[in-house]
Design a protein around this motif. Structure first.
Motif, PDB file in Angstrom:
ATOM      1  N   LEU A   7      -2.889  -8.604   2.149  1.00  0.00           N
ATOM      2  CA  LEU A   7      -3.422  -9.961   2.219  1.00  0.00           C
ATOM      3  C   LEU A   7      -4.539 -10.049   3.247  1.00  0.00           C
ATOM      4  N   HIS A   8      -4.301  -9.489   4.442  1.00  0.00           N
ATOM      5  CA  HIS A   8      -5.324  -9.548   5.488  1.00  0.00           C
ATOM      6  C   HIS A   8      -6.530  -8.673   5.146  1.00  0.00           C
ATOM      7  N   THR A  51       2.360 -12.449  -3.836  1.00  0.00           N
ATOM      8  CA  THR A  51       3.029 -11.253  -4.351  1.00  0.00           C
ATOM      9  C   THR A  51       2.469  -9.957  -3.774  1.00  0.00           C
ATOM     10  N   ILE A  52       1.721 -10.051  -2.663  1.00  0.00           N
ATOM     11  CA  ILE A  52       1.222  -8.840  -2.023  1.00  0.00           C
ATOM     12  C   ILE A  52       1.670  -8.836  -0.558  1.00  0.00           C
ATOM     13  N   ILE A  84      -9.077  -1.124  -4.330  1.00  0.00           N
ATOM     14  CA  ILE A  84      -8.248  -0.467  -3.322  1.00  0.00           C
ATOM     15  C   ILE A  84      -7.342   0.584  -3.954  1.00  0.00           C
ATOM     16  N   PHE A  85      -6.733   0.228  -5.080  1.00  0.00           N
ATOM     17  CA  PHE A  85      -5.748   1.119  -5.686  1.00  0.00           C
ATOM     18  C   PHE A  85      -6.327   2.103  -6.694  1.00  0.00           C
ATOM     19  N   GLN A  86      -7.581   1.925  -7.064  1.00  0.00           N
ATOM     20  CA  GLN A  86      -8.155   2.836  -8.044  1.00  0.00           C
ATOM     21  C   GLN A  86      -9.305   3.670  -7.487  1.00  0.00           C
ATOM     22  N   MET A 103       0.818  -1.205   0.000  1.00  0.00           N
ATOM     23  CA  MET A 103       0.000   0.000   0.000  1.00  0.00           C
ATOM     24  C   MET A 103       0.854   1.257   0.000  1.00  0.00           C
ATOM     25  N   GLU A 104       1.980   1.222   0.737  1.00  0.00           N
ATOM     26  CA  GLU A 104       2.808   2.412   0.884  1.00  0.00           C
ATOM     27  C   GLU A 104       3.614   2.701  -0.385  1.00  0.00           C
ATOM     28  N   ASN A 105       4.055   1.665  -1.080  1.00  0.00           N
ATOM     29  CA  ASN A 105       4.882   1.841  -2.271  1.00  0.00           C
ATOM     30  C   ASN A 105       4.078   1.391  -3.472  1.00  0.00           C
ATOM     31  N   VAL A 106       3.278   2.295  -3.990  1.00  0.00           N
ATOM     32  CA  VAL A 106       2.277   1.918  -4.983  1.00  0.00           C
ATOM     33  C   VAL A 106       2.925   1.566  -6.322  1.00  0.00           C
ATOM     34  N   GLN A 107       2.837   0.291  -6.664  1.00  0.00           N
ATOM     35  CA  GLN A 107       3.310  -0.187  -7.958  1.00  0.00           C
ATOM     36  C   GLN A 107       2.237  -1.066  -8.588  1.00  0.00           C
ATOM     37  N   TYR A 108       0.998  -0.668  -8.389  1.00  0.00           N
ATOM     38  CA  TYR A 108      -0.110  -1.534  -8.795  1.00  0.00           C
ATOM     39  C   TYR A 108      -0.080  -1.874 -10.282  1.00  0.00           C
TER      40      TYR A 108
END
Length: 202
Positions: free
Chosen positions: A71-72, A65-66, A91-93, A6-11
């Protein structure tokens, strides 16, 4: 190999890598349905068992890979790969406009002096561009190159002028290559200067 956090967004990069892996194993439909509908489980028992096995395999790739926090956040009993994929996408969009404002500000204020080398500087700019594209605010190649040049330190003024005066502007990866080559040259000059100073003092 990228761990999505979440902190290092590379989605966008993470999603593309997972899609490539799924496509290479012919299981992309477990992530993205061809009809954009919910994944359809086959009715025949044998096919249903195979589908479930494949889906569990792809889901294990995704979970591996997350980060633990993500994951939780998304894990649920009996979830399909597509369920988990869609939760991560949401979550990321979400809050796209707020993300665009934040990312645009960071992109415009990125300076080379805050990074250990040219490669790290270029990589950060490219990561921001990928994130902006992911939230519906793509950055043109020329704007990326202009921002790359505008954030250079004085030591790179010469190569920056060369890039800026090119018509058309070079592609980003070519400009990046020019910077890294210049960095190698500057390092050699510094090493030679130090050796000469040592000889003179001797």
């Amino acid at each position: 190999s990228i761990t999505l956090e979440m902190e290092n967004v590379q989605y966008s990069t993470w999603a593309e890598l997972l899609k490539i892996t799924a496509h290479s194993h012919k299981v992309l439909h477990h992530i993205i349905s061809p009809t954009n509908d919910k994944a359809k489980v086959p009715a025949i028992e044998d096919e249903k068992e195979l589908w479930s096995t494949l889906d569990a395999t792809v889901l294990s790739w995704l979970y591996a890979t997350i980060s633990n926090d993500l994951l939780h956040t998304i894990i649920e009993p009996d979830a399909t790969t597509m369920d988990a994929w869609n939760r991560l996408r949401d979550i990321f969009q979400d809050n796209k406009h707020s993300r665009v404002v934040t990312l645009e500000a960071e992109f415009s204020n990125t300076k080379m002096e805050n990074f250990p080398n040219a490669s790290a500087y270029c990589q950060h700019l490219k990561s921001l561009v990928d994130q902006l594209k992911n939230v519906g605010a793509p950055v043109s190649e020329s704007r990326l190159v202009i921002q790359l040049v505008s954030g250079l330190t004085s030591a790179y003024r010469g190569v920056g002028t060369l890039i800026r005066q090119s018509d058309p502007l070079p592609p980003f990866y070519q400009a990046r290559s020019m910077l890294t080559l210049e960095e190698v040259g500057l390092a050699k000059e510094a090493a030679t200067g130090s050796e000469s100073a040592m000889v003179a003092s001797s």
